[in-house]
Write an enzyme that holds these catalytic residues in place. Structure first.
Site, PDB file in Angstrom:
ATOM      1  N   ARG A   1       9.871 -30.501  10.085  1.00 27.47           N
ATOM      2  CA  ARG A   1       9.092 -31.430   9.256  1.00 27.47           C
ATOM      3  C   ARG A   1       9.193 -30.905   7.824  1.00 27.47           C
ATOM      4  O   ARG A   1      10.160 -30.265   7.467  1.00 27.47           O
ATOM      5  CB  ARG A   1       7.648 -31.450   9.733  1.00 27.47           C
ATOM      6  CG  ARG A   1       7.520 -31.734  11.223  1.00 27.47           C
ATOM      7  CD  ARG A   1       6.102 -31.635  11.657  1.00 27.47           C
ATOM      8  NE  ARG A   1       5.325 -32.750  11.132  1.00 27.47           N
ATOM      9  CZ  ARG A   1       5.156 -33.905  11.760  1.00 27.47           C
ATOM     10  NH1 ARG A   1       5.696 -34.074  12.945  1.00 27.47           N
ATOM     11  NH2 ARG A   1       4.452 -34.874  11.238  1.00 27.47           N
ATOM     12  N   ASP A   2       8.221 -31.138   7.007  1.00 26.89           N
ATOM     13  CA  ASP A   2       8.062 -30.477   5.708  1.00 26.89           C
ATOM     14  C   ASP A   2       9.266 -30.588   4.783  1.00 26.89           C
ATOM     15  O   ASP A   2       9.884 -29.595   4.401  1.00 26.89           O
ATOM     16  CB  ASP A   2       7.681 -29.010   5.924  1.00 26.89           C
ATOM     17  CG  ASP A   2       6.369 -28.883   6.672  1.00 26.89           C
ATOM     18  OD1 ASP A   2       5.540 -29.796   6.523  1.00 26.89           O
ATOM     19  OD2 ASP A   2       6.188 -27.914   7.416  1.00 26.89           O
TER      20      ASP A   2
ATOM     21  N   ASP B   1      23.961 -28.560  17.837  1.00 29.14           N
ATOM     22  CA  ASP B   1      24.636 -29.856  18.002  1.00 29.14           C
ATOM     23  C   ASP B   1      26.096 -29.830  17.546  1.00 29.14           C
ATOM     24  O   ASP B   1      26.862 -30.716  17.911  1.00 29.14           O
ATOM     25  CB  ASP B   1      23.903 -30.945  17.204  1.00 29.14           C
ATOM     26  CG  ASP B   1      22.438 -31.045  17.572  1.00 29.14           C
ATOM     27  OD1 ASP B   1      22.082 -30.669  18.696  1.00 29.14           O
ATOM     28  OD2 ASP B   1      21.646 -31.494  16.718  1.00 29.14           O
TER      29      ASP B   1
ATOM     30  N   MET C   1      21.254 -31.847  24.978  1.00 31.37           N
ATOM     31  CA  MET C   1      20.957 -32.258  23.601  1.00 31.37           C
ATOM     32  C   MET C   1      22.238 -32.560  22.827  1.00 31.37           C
ATOM     33  O   MET C   1      23.316 -32.627  23.408  1.00 31.37           O
ATOM     34  CB  MET C   1      20.157 -31.160  22.915  1.00 31.37           C
ATOM     35  CG  MET C   1      18.704 -31.114  23.337  1.00 31.37           C
ATOM     36  SD  MET C   1      17.817 -29.852  22.384  1.00 31.37           S
ATOM     37  CE  MET C   1      16.131 -30.259  22.789  1.00 31.37           C
TER      38      MET C   1
ATOM     39  N   LEU D   1      15.657 -25.287  26.464  1.00 32.99           N
ATOM     40  CA  LEU D   1      16.318 -24.085  27.005  1.00 32.99           C
ATOM     41  C   LEU D   1      17.628 -23.851  26.264  1.00 32.99           C
ATOM     42  O   LEU D   1      18.074 -22.719  26.105  1.00 32.99           O
ATOM     43  CB  LEU D   1      16.611 -24.265  28.496  1.00 32.99           C
ATOM     44  CG  LEU D   1      15.412 -24.195  29.434  1.00 32.99           C
ATOM     45  CD1 LEU D   1      15.833 -24.566  30.845  1.00 32.99           C
ATOM     46  CD2 LEU D   1      14.805 -22.805  29.407  1.00 32.99           C
ATOM     47  N   GLN D   2      18.227 -24.959  25.793  1.00 33.07           N
ATOM     48  CA  GLN D   2      19.508 -24.845  25.068  1.00 33.07           C
ATOM     49  C   GLN D   2      19.347 -24.176  23.710  1.00 33.07           C
ATOM     50  O   GLN D   2      20.308 -23.717  23.121  1.00 33.07           O
ATOM     51  CB  GLN D   2      20.101 -26.240  24.840  1.00 33.07           C
ATOM     52  CG  GLN D   2      20.586 -26.889  26.086  1.00 33.07           C
ATOM     53  CD  GLN D   2      20.610 -28.412  25.969  1.00 33.07           C
ATOM     54  OE1 GLN D   2      21.641 -29.014  25.752  1.00 33.07           O
ATOM     55  NE2 GLN D   2      19.460 -29.062  26.123  1.00 33.07           N
TER      56      GLN D   2
HETATM   57  O1  F6P Z   1      19.199 -30.626  16.223  1.00 34.40           O
HETATM   58  C1  F6P Z   1      18.867 -29.770  17.277  1.00 34.40           C
HETATM   59  C2  F6P Z   1      18.091 -30.504  18.340  1.00 34.40           C
HETATM   60  O2  F6P Z   1      17.829 -29.607  19.388  1.00 34.40           O
HETATM   61  C3  F6P Z   1      18.763 -31.778  18.854  1.00 34.40           C
HETATM   62  O3  F6P Z   1      19.799 -31.508  19.770  1.00 34.40           O
HETATM   63  C4  F6P Z   1      17.596 -32.509  19.441  1.00 34.40           C
HETATM   64  O4  F6P Z   1      17.811 -33.887  19.445  1.00 34.40           O
HETATM   65  C5  F6P Z   1      16.466 -32.153  18.509  1.00 34.40           C
HETATM   66  O5  F6P Z   1      16.857 -30.958  17.836  1.00 34.40           O
HETATM   67  C6  F6P Z   1      15.145 -31.913  19.213  1.00 34.40           C
HETATM   68  O6  F6P Z   1      14.166 -31.724  18.253  1.00 34.40           O
HETATM   69  P1  F6P Z   1      12.718 -31.142  18.562  1.00 34.40           P
HETATM   70  O7  F6P Z   1      12.786 -29.660  18.433  1.00 34.40           O
HETATM   71  O8  F6P Z   1      11.860 -31.748  17.518  1.00 34.40           O
HETATM   72  O9  F6P Z   1      12.340 -31.548  19.949  1.00 34.40           O
END
Ligand code: F6P
Length: 359
Positions: free
Chosen positions: A73-74, A138, A180, A284-285
């Site tokens: 955020r932020d 990603d 993700m 976990l990823q």
């Molecule tokens: O960009 C990294 C990531 O883990 C994406 O793969 C995923 O869509 C998103 O962040 C999840 O965000 P949050 O931590 O807000 O759940």
């Protein structure tokens, strides 16, 4: 160059601490002081700084997460503040510049993905000396062959696929693993190939459910009564939309994806009577210790960023191109996201092996 500040922004990933350590150690070697900024751009707006001495970074190379904290955020250019009882976005970018000046900071090293580096670019355009370092599981940043954190996330997803294989085989089931990656299919593609998935679904190739069902039925006819599907969270059916878990205000990208795995599982049971179970690998990823590849890449990025600062080259991002770490304009890195090209060599290899891509 006497003092650098470093922040980690956006979603965390394995290797952040390795970069912070590399920056502190390299800077120390050149007699440059390093300050850490807590919780990404929040700390920059609020003036929340900490020292990053050699002692502070000792032992953090293998540690997951970030000792500085982070937030997705932020955004200082649209910082959420309560005004007259209502939350409103306020431009606090001048506060960031003032805080850095007050702490005697000569340049900012921003470790981030697409969102944080977009903010970093805006600061570069305001005249701040900024260097970006490409982070994200990603792997969707342009101008670099790889972001750090990606390979470790792939390892985690591959291990999950290995585990799903044994239980899928025992129960003669279809197992869906949702991974993700936002709008890019890199994690799904690499983990799918490494984990021997039967079906790999990525956002770049809208899927046809009937094709998927046919390939599962074909396997069953060959005596393989189970199938493994790995699906990227951003995948979508042909003519359909991505599945959005919820919208989140205050983020550069307010869309939080999630739920495509459950949709595919439901649709395969409903329309084709296939017993299906769904696993969402989720955060976990992002957690845990970086693998050797990411430790090396993070360390090289940290050292290269300090070298760039020393040579007074700003408004750039350090990037991996081939075996070299190079400097690319920040704009190039954030202009557009890096999707899996339809002629990607690994994608073509997956097709050659007969892996179903859903089209
Ligand atoms: O960009 C990294 C990531 O883990 C994406 O793969 C995923 O869509 C998103 O962040 C999840 O965000 P949050 O931590 O807000 O759940």
């Amino acid at each position: 160059m006497r003092k650098l500040a470093v922040l980690t922004g956006g979603g965390d990933c394995p290797g952040l601490n390795a970069v912070i350590r590399a920056i502190a150690k390299s800077a120390h070697g050149y007699g440059i002081e390093v300050l850490g900024i807590r919780d990404g751009f929040r700390g920059a707006v609020e003036g929340d700084f900490m020292s990053l001495s050699l002692k502070d970074v000792s032992g953090i190379l293998p540690r997951g997460g970030t000792i500085l904290g982070t937030t997705n955020r932020d955004n200082p250019f649209a910082y959420e503040m309560k005004l007259n009882g209502m939350t409103q976005p306020v431009d606090r970018s001048d506060d960031v510049i003032r805080n850095l000046q007050e702490h005697g900071v000569d340049a900012l090293l921003a470790i981030g993905g697409d969102g944080s580096l977009n903010i970093a670019l805006k600061f570069a355009n305001k005249g701040l000396k900024v260097i970006g370092i490409p982070k994200t599981i990603d792997n969707d940043l342009m101008a670099t062959d790889q972001t750090f954190g990606f390979q470790t996330a792939v390892d985690t997803a591959q291990e999950a696929l290995d585990r799903l294989h044994t239980t899928a085989e025992s129960h003669h089931r279809v197992m869906v693993l949702e991974v993700m990656g936002r709008y890019a299919g890199w994690i799904a593609l690499y983990a799918g190939v490494a984990g021997g998935a039967d079906v790999i679904l990525i956002p770049e190739i809208p899927y046809n459910l009937n094709r998927i069902a046919l390939s599962i039925q074909k396997r069953a006819k060959q005596g393989k009564k189970f199938s493994i599907i790995v699906v990227a969270e951003g995948a979508k059916p042909l003519g359909g939309e991505m599945v959005v878990e919820r919208m989140m205000t205050g983020r550069v990208d307010p869309i939080k994806l999630g739920g495509i795995g459950a949709k595919i599982g439901h649709d395969l049971e409903e329309h084709y009577g296939m017993e299906t179970r769904v696993t969402v690998l989720g955060h976990l990823q992002r957690g845990g210790s970086p693998n050797a590849y990411d430790r090396v890449l993070s360390t090289r990025y940290g050292a290269a960023a300090v070298d760039a600062a020393l040579e007074e080259e700003f408004g750039i991002m350090v990037a991996l191109q081939g075996r070299e770490i190079v400097r690319v304009p920040l704009r190039e890195a954030v202009d557009q996201i890096k999707l899996v090209p339809l002629n990607d060599p690994l994608l073509l290899a997956a097709r050659t092996l007969g892996m179903e891509m859903g089209d």
